[in-house]
Write a protein that holds these residues in place. Structure first.
Motif, PDB file in Angstrom:
ATOM      1  N   ARG A 177       0.820  -1.211   0.000  1.00 16.55           N
ATOM      2  CA  ARG A 177       0.000   0.000   0.000  1.00 16.55           C
ATOM      3  C   ARG A 177       0.860   1.270   0.000  1.00 16.55           C
ATOM      4  NH1 ARG A 177      -3.283  -1.868   5.109  1.00 16.55           N
ATOM      5  NH2 ARG A 177      -1.112  -2.160   5.650  1.00 16.55           N
ATOM      6  N   PRO A 178       0.322   2.381  -0.512  1.00 16.00           N
ATOM      7  CA  PRO A 178       1.097   3.627  -0.627  1.00 16.00           C
ATOM      8  C   PRO A 178       1.650   4.145   0.695  1.00 16.00           C
ATOM      9  CG  PRO A 178      -0.968   3.825  -1.810  1.00 16.00           C
ATOM     10  CD  PRO A 178      -1.012   2.516  -1.094  1.00 16.00           C
ATOM     11  N   GLU A 179       1.006   3.864   1.806  1.00 19.22           N
ATOM     12  CA  GLU A 179       1.555   4.325   3.086  1.00 19.22           C
ATOM     13  C   GLU A 179       2.698   3.445   3.558  1.00 19.22           C
ATOM     14  OE1 GLU A 179      -2.140   1.917   4.029  1.00 19.22           O
ATOM     15  OE2 GLU A 179      -1.614   3.475   2.623  1.00 19.22           O
ATOM     16  N   GLU A 180       2.927   2.325   2.867  1.00 19.16           N
ATOM     17  CA  GLU A 180       4.016   1.414   3.214  1.00 19.16           C
ATOM     18  C   GLU A 180       5.232   1.594   2.311  1.00 19.16           C
ATOM     19  OE1 GLU A 180       1.757  -2.546   4.696  1.00 19.16           O
ATOM     20  OE2 GLU A 180       1.437  -2.024   2.592  1.00 19.16           O
ATOM     21  N   SER A 181       5.045   2.211   1.151  1.00 22.35           N
ATOM     22  CA  SER A 181       6.132   2.303   0.181  1.00 22.35           C
ATOM     23  C   SER A 181       5.867   3.411  -0.816  1.00 22.35           C
ATOM     24  CB  SER A 181       6.257   0.969  -0.565  1.00 22.35           C
ATOM     25  OG  SER A 181       7.246   1.047  -1.564  1.00 22.35           O
ATOM     26  N   GLN A 182       6.928   3.846  -1.449  1.00 25.08           N
ATOM     27  CA  GLN A 182       6.779   4.752  -2.582  1.00 25.08           C
ATOM     28  C   GLN A 182       7.199   4.051  -3.877  1.00 25.08           C
ATOM     29  OE1 GLN A 182       9.452   8.087  -2.715  1.00 25.08           O
ATOM     30  NE2 GLN A 182      11.013   7.065  -1.496  1.00 25.08           N
ATOM     31  N   LEU A 183       7.402   2.744  -3.812  1.00 23.09           N
ATOM     32  CA  LEU A 183       7.916   2.012  -4.971  1.00 23.09           C
ATOM     33  C   LEU A 183       6.824   1.158  -5.625  1.00 23.09           C
ATOM     34  CD1 LEU A 183      11.440   1.138  -3.541  1.00 23.09           C
ATOM     35  CD2 LEU A 183      10.743   3.112  -4.922  1.00 23.09           C
ATOM     36  N   VAL A 184       6.776  -0.129  -5.343  1.00 24.72           N
ATOM     37  CA  VAL A 184       5.813  -1.016  -6.002  1.00 24.72           C
ATOM     38  C   VAL A 184       4.508  -1.019  -5.207  1.00 24.72           C
ATOM     39  CG1 VAL A 184       5.358  -3.363  -6.795  1.00 24.72           C
ATOM     40  CG2 VAL A 184       7.640  -2.399  -7.047  1.00 24.72           C
ATOM     41  N   ILE A 185       3.581  -0.128  -5.633  1.00 25.41           N
ATOM     42  CA  ILE A 185       2.300   0.021  -4.944  1.00 25.41           C
ATOM     43  C   ILE A 185       1.112  -0.299  -5.845  1.00 25.41           C
ATOM     44  CG2 ILE A 185       3.172   1.668  -3.253  1.00 25.41           C
ATOM     45  CD1 ILE A 185       1.839   3.889  -5.015  1.00 25.41           C
ATOM     46  N   ASP A 186       1.390  -0.690  -7.083  1.00 19.17           N
ATOM     47  CA  ASP A 186       0.302  -1.021  -7.998  1.00 19.17           C
ATOM     48  C   ASP A 186       0.833  -1.896  -9.131  1.00 19.17           C
ATOM     49  OD1 ASP A 186       1.696   0.772  -9.666  1.00 19.17           O
ATOM     50  OD2 ASP A 186       0.233   2.376  -9.415  1.00 19.17           O
ATOM     51  N   PRO A 229       1.132  -1.404 -12.525  1.00 15.95           N
ATOM     52  CA  PRO A 229       2.162  -0.874 -13.437  1.00 15.95           C
ATOM     53  C   PRO A 229       3.561  -0.869 -12.809  1.00 15.95           C
ATOM     54  CG  PRO A 229       0.198   0.497 -13.545  1.00 15.95           C
ATOM     55  CD  PRO A 229      -0.006  -0.463 -12.393  1.00 15.95           C
ATOM     56  N   ALA A 230       3.640  -0.539 -11.531  1.00 17.98           N
ATOM     57  CA  ALA A 230       4.954  -0.529 -10.870  1.00 17.98           C
ATOM     58  C   ALA A 230       5.488  -1.946 -10.726  1.00 17.98           C
ATOM     59  CB  ALA A 230       4.859   0.158  -9.512  1.00 17.98           C
ATOM     60  N   ALA A 231       4.623  -2.907 -10.411  1.00 20.14           N
ATOM     61  CA  ALA A 231       5.071  -4.301 -10.304  1.00 20.14           C
ATOM     62  C   ALA A 231       5.585  -4.792 -11.649  1.00 20.14           C
ATOM     63  CB  ALA A 231       3.926  -5.191  -9.810  1.00 20.14           C
ATOM     64  N   GLN A 232       4.852  -4.494 -12.698  1.00 19.27           N
ATOM     65  CA  GLN A 232       5.264  -4.896 -14.042  1.00 19.27           C
ATOM     66  C   GLN A 232       6.613  -4.264 -14.396  1.00 19.27           C
ATOM     67  OE1 GLN A 232       2.705  -3.512 -17.208  1.00 19.27           O
ATOM     68  NE2 GLN A 232       3.274  -5.253 -18.511  1.00 19.27           N
ATOM     69  N   ARG A 233       6.764  -2.992 -14.093  1.00 18.88           N
ATOM     70  CA  ARG A 233       8.031  -2.305 -14.390  1.00 18.88           C
ATOM     71  C   ARG A 233       9.189  -2.923 -13.611  1.00 18.88           C
ATOM     72  NH1 ARG A 233       9.715   3.644 -12.322  1.00 18.88           N
ATOM     73  NH2 ARG A 233      11.889   3.495 -12.972  1.00 18.88           N
ATOM     74  N   MET A 234       8.980  -3.187 -12.311  1.00 18.53           N
ATOM     75  CA  MET A 234      10.061  -3.749 -11.495  1.00 18.53           C
ATOM     76  C   MET A 234      10.451  -5.140 -12.009  1.00 18.53           C
ATOM     77  SD  MET A 234      12.264  -3.199  -9.063  1.00 18.53           S
ATOM     78  CE  MET A 234      11.685  -1.891  -7.964  1.00 18.53           C
ATOM     79  N   LEU A 235       9.471  -5.977 -12.299  1.00 18.67           N
ATOM     80  CA  LEU A 235       9.780  -7.312 -12.824  1.00 18.67           C
ATOM     81  C   LEU A 235      10.554  -7.221 -14.135  1.00 18.67           C
ATOM     82  CD1 LEU A 235       6.393  -9.062 -12.042  1.00 18.67           C
ATOM     83  CD2 LEU A 235       8.617  -9.600 -10.999  1.00 18.67           C
ATOM     84  N   ARG A 242      -8.421  -9.693 -12.450  1.00 17.82           N
ATOM     85  CA  ARG A 242      -8.398  -9.822 -13.911  1.00 17.82           C
ATOM     86  C   ARG A 242      -7.284  -8.962 -14.517  1.00 17.82           C
ATOM     87  NH1 ARG A 242     -11.033 -12.090 -17.444  1.00 17.82           N
ATOM     88  NH2 ARG A 242     -12.796 -12.597 -16.094  1.00 17.82           N
ATOM     89  N   GLN A 243      -7.159  -7.731 -14.063  1.00 11.81           N
ATOM     90  CA  GLN A 243      -6.103  -6.856 -14.588  1.00 11.81           C
ATOM     91  C   GLN A 243      -4.727  -7.463 -14.330  1.00 11.81           C
ATOM     92  OE1 GLN A 243      -7.538  -3.443 -12.350  1.00 11.81           O
ATOM     93  NE2 GLN A 243      -7.866  -2.328 -14.279  1.00 11.81           N
ATOM     94  N   TRP A 244      -4.520  -7.986 -13.128  1.00 12.87           N
ATOM     95  CA  TRP A 244      -3.227  -8.575 -12.799  1.00 12.87           C
ATOM     96  C   TRP A 244      -2.931  -9.777 -13.682  1.00 12.87           C
ATOM     97  CZ3 TRP A 244       0.774  -7.755  -9.206  1.00 12.87           C
ATOM     98  CH2 TRP A 244       0.679  -6.556  -8.506  1.00 12.87           C
ATOM     99  N   PHE A 245      -3.921 -10.658 -13.856  1.00 14.54           N
ATOM    100  CA  PHE A 245      -3.670 -11.863 -14.646  1.00 14.54           C
ATOM    101  C   PHE A 245      -3.581 -11.561 -16.133  1.00 14.54           C
ATOM    102  CE2 PHE A 245      -4.618 -13.965 -10.705  1.00 14.54           C
ATOM    103  CZ  PHE A 245      -3.757 -15.040 -10.737  1.00 14.54           C
ATOM    104  N   GLU A 246      -4.337 -10.593 -16.612  1.00 12.20           N
ATOM    105  CA  GLU A 246      -4.201 -10.207 -18.022  1.00 12.20           C
ATOM    106  C   GLU A 246      -2.819  -9.628 -18.294  1.00 12.20           C
ATOM    107  OE1 GLU A 246      -7.529  -7.585 -18.697  1.00 12.20           O
ATOM    108  OE2 GLU A 246      -8.852  -9.265 -19.247  1.00 12.20           O
ATOM    109  N   THR A 247      -2.248  -8.958 -17.312  1.00 12.34           N
ATOM    110  CA  THR A 247      -0.951  -8.301 -17.492  1.00 12.34           C
ATOM    111  C   THR A 247       0.215  -9.235 -17.215  1.00 12.34           C
ATOM    112  OG1 THR A 247      -1.935  -6.186 -16.871  1.00 12.34           O
ATOM    113  CG2 THR A 247       0.466  -6.345 -16.752  1.00 12.34           C
ATOM    114  N   LEU A 248       0.151  -9.997 -16.128  1.00  7.57           N
ATOM    115  CA  LEU A 248       1.311 -10.790 -15.707  1.00  7.57           C
ATOM    116  C   LEU A 248       1.133 -12.302 -15.878  1.00  7.57           C
ATOM    117  CD1 LEU A 248       2.291  -8.792 -12.508  1.00  7.57           C
ATOM    118  CD2 LEU A 248       3.346  -8.684 -14.768  1.00  7.57           C
ATOM    119  N   GLY A 249      -0.084 -12.752 -16.053  1.00  6.57           N
ATOM    120  CA  GLY A 249      -0.369 -14.154 -16.357  1.00  6.57           C
ATOM    121  C   GLY A 249       0.390 -15.156 -15.518  1.00  6.57           C
ATOM    122  N   LYS A 250       1.152 -16.021 -16.183  1.00 10.98           N
ATOM    123  CA  LYS A 250       1.857 -17.127 -15.523  1.00 10.98           C
ATOM    124  C   LYS A 250       2.991 -16.657 -14.616  1.00 10.98           C
ATOM    125  CE  LYS A 250      -0.507 -20.495 -17.318  1.00 10.98           C
ATOM    126  NZ  LYS A 250      -1.433 -21.252 -16.525  1.00 10.98           N
TER     127      LYS A 250
END
Length: 178
Positions: free
Chosen positions: A61-70, A72-78, A103-111
């Motif tokens: 969550r945003p109060e826990e980090s300024q990095l991977v909070i959603d 798009p950020a997870a996809q970018r970091m990976l 659905r958004q997560w699985f459509e984007t990152l799948g397996k």
């Protein structure tokens, strides 16, 4: 220290070990924190590879980090870490706080999704299924549609369950029976 944790996880027979991106110092440049996090995650993924462990990174969550909070950020970091021993993890609490869906997560990152913190929320909280607002059946249908065979971790940390965690666990598992 975390490298030793990976080695211990391997000795215990763990296939997966959960991580997050860290948070960076609130008073530092976000891009510097991001760069440091990506470099460290790559180094840790190397240690994980040497020990036959896969790191699974959750968004927080945003109060826990300024990095991977959603998503798009997870996809970018990976993408930036670009290591086969770093995969994705969905945390339905953080996902809901970000206004996202499974659905958004699985459509984007799948397996690349190999683990979840599969919990109810409002969107905040780490709740037993039925105590929050998330549609359990709809979420399970998405997991099935995408052939998800990973784990469904129950991160039930809300204080209301501290007095009788066994009862909370029993109610949580009952929610899955139908």
């Amino acid at each position: 220290y975390f490298s030793n944790g990976i080695r211990l996880a391997a000795e215990l027979g763990c296939e997966y070990m959960e991580v997050n991106s860290g948070w960076g110092y609130w008073n530092e440049d976000k891009q510097e924190a991001w760069k440091r996090s990506a470099e460290m995650l790559h180094r840790l993924a190397e240690v994980a590879r040497e020990n036959n462990v896969t790191l699974v990174m959750e968004s927080i969550r945003p109060e826990e980090s300024q990095l991977v909070i959603d998503l798009p950020a997870a996809q970018r970091m990976l993408r930036e870490v670009d290591h086969p021993n770093l995969k994705a993890m969905v945390d339905t609490c953080a996902m809901g706080v970000a206004g996202e869906t499974p659905r958004q997560w699985f459509e984007t990152l799948g397996k690349d999704i190999v683990h979840t913190h599969f919990i109810d929320g409002r969107p905040y909280a780490h709740l037993v299924w039925g105590d929050g607002l998330y549609p359990l059946e709809k979420y399970l249908n998405v997991l099935n549609e995408f052939g998800y065979e990973g784990l469904l971790g129950q991160e039930i940390t809300d204080g209301r369950y501290f007095d009788d965690p066994a009862a909370a666990d029993a109610r949580n598992f009952q929610a899955f029976e139908p």
